[in-house]
Scaffold this active site. Structure first.
Site, mmCIF file in Angstrom:
data_model
loop_
_atom_site.group_PDB
_atom_site.id
_atom_site.type_symbol
_atom_site.label_atom_id
_atom_site.label_comp_id
_atom_site.label_asym_id
_atom_site.label_seq_id
_atom_site.Cartn_x
_atom_site.Cartn_y
_atom_site.Cartn_z
ATOM 1 N N SER A 79 52.563 91.951 34.474
ATOM 2 C CA SER A 79 52.214 91.912 33.052
ATOM 3 C C SER A 79 53.489 91.840 32.211
ATOM 4 C CB SER A 79 51.416 93.164 32.657
ATOM 5 O OG SER A 79 52.201 94.338 32.846
ATOM 6 N N SER A 110 67.123 97.835 27.161
ATOM 7 C CA SER A 110 66.450 97.981 25.872
ATOM 8 C C SER A 110 67.510 98.153 24.802
ATOM 9 C CB SER A 110 65.534 99.200 25.878
ATOM 10 O OG SER A 110 65.118 99.533 24.561
ATOM 11 N N TYR A 158 64.333 107.816 27.563
ATOM 12 C CA TYR A 158 64.191 106.380 27.824
ATOM 13 C C TYR A 158 65.491 105.643 27.522
ATOM 14 C CZ TYR A 158 62.343 101.626 27.522
ATOM 15 O OH TYR A 158 62.134 100.274 27.696
ATOM 16 N N LYS A 181 68.094 103.364 30.097
ATOM 17 C CA LYS A 181 68.500 101.979 29.848
ATOM 18 C C LYS A 181 70.011 101.871 29.662
ATOM 19 C CE LYS A 181 64.408 100.281 30.218
ATOM 20 N NZ LYS A 181 64.073 99.455 31.414
ATOM 21 N N THR A 198 54.171 93.738 23.730
ATOM 22 C CA THR A 198 53.579 93.626 25.072
ATOM 23 C C THR A 198 52.521 94.685 25.333
ATOM 24 O OG1 THR A 198 55.271 95.045 26.065
ATOM 25 C CG2 THR A 198 55.713 92.673 26.008
#
Length: 273
Positions: free
Chosen positions: A17, A132, A145, A149, A180
């Site tokens: 995906s 990111s 997060y 990254k 997304t």
């Protein structure tokens, strides 16, 4: 399986995906042999015709070795798979932070280590770490997060020189906000009575709005594919969130100004510290 003359064998993680699926599709359209990973390849709901799906669980490092053994020679590795997390650092169990690093950092590193010997022996190969822009522009309540990254980017940029004598290119790519639906799959850690809850909800609302108006996966995928296929790729690419402008400001402005600007974009007011 050997690729046809002029084509490459490409391994795209998280290809079921989002960005991963679009990257796999675009490599296929350009005539390359594409393998896509999923934790459960037999249950991919919308498989791309022509893409071969193989099992990989980033949190299980043994699957990296098994995945590469099943495919054989890999010319291009796109480390795209990962998980998103948000919440207050104080409210997030250390085990959840460890799990995020296992999935977002150590898994991609394990897979990279699995493909490097073959690339070095063939004196050819490309590895792309998909990070990111939160790495370059960290914001409150996304610390874990952003840290994962940032680690991926450091691995890519430091290892770039290490493997360059063997014909291997390491590339870091930072997407901005992408539409997304990843927000629907993000793990959240914020207590019901947390003192941070009010500001977290403000950030969460702004994040949802930003993601709904973010660039589409196909646009971001094209940047990744072009970088991977470039004859002399740059070490770093970024796209989305007016990347050209904000990275210029990041070079010119004091760090605190950039942190305050990033906070405002996410709905948070400036607090003097």
């Amino acid at each position: 399986m050997s690729a046809a003359a002029g084509s490459k064998v490409v391994l795209v993680t998280g290809a079921s995906s989002g960005i991963g699926a679009e990257v796999a599709r675009q490599f296929l359209e350009r005539g390359h042999t594409v393998y896509g990973t999923s934790r459960h390849p037999e249950t991919v709901t919308d498989p791309i015709p022509g893409v071969r799906y193989v099992r990989l669980d980033n949190a299980d490092y043994q699957t990296a070795t098994a995945c590469v053994a099943e495919i054989g020679a890999v010319d291009i590795l796109i480390n795209n798979a990962g998980e998103s997390q948000a919440g207050a650092l104080e409210d997030t169990p250390i085990e959840e932070i460890e799990n995020l690093f296992r999935t977002n950092v150590f898994g991609p590193v394990a897979l990279t280590k699995a493909v490097l010997p073959g690339m070095r022996e063939r004196h050819s190969g490309t590895v792309v770490m998909v990070g990111s822009m939160l790495s370059s522009f960290p914001v409150a309540f996304r610390s874990n997060y952003a840290a994962t990254k940032s680690a991926l980017k450091a691995f890519a940029l430091a290892t770039r020189r290490e493997v360059a004598p063997y014909g291997i290119r390491m590339i870091s790519v930072e997407p901005g906000t992408i539409a997304t639906g990843i927000g629907d799959r993000r793990s959240i850690h914020i207590g019901a009575d947390s003192p941070y809850r009010g500001e977290y909800e403000t950030l969460a609302a702004a994040t949802r709005h930003n993601e709904e108006s973010g660039i589409d996966a196909a646009t971001m995928a094209a940047v990744i594919v072009d970088a991977a296929l470039a004859e002399h790729p740059k070490p770093f690419y970024a796209k989305g969130n007016r990347a050209g402008l904000v990275f210029t400001l990041r070079r010119l402005m004091p760090r605190q100004v950039i942190l305050d600007m990033t906070a405002r974009i996410h709905g948070l007011s400036r607090v003097k510290s």
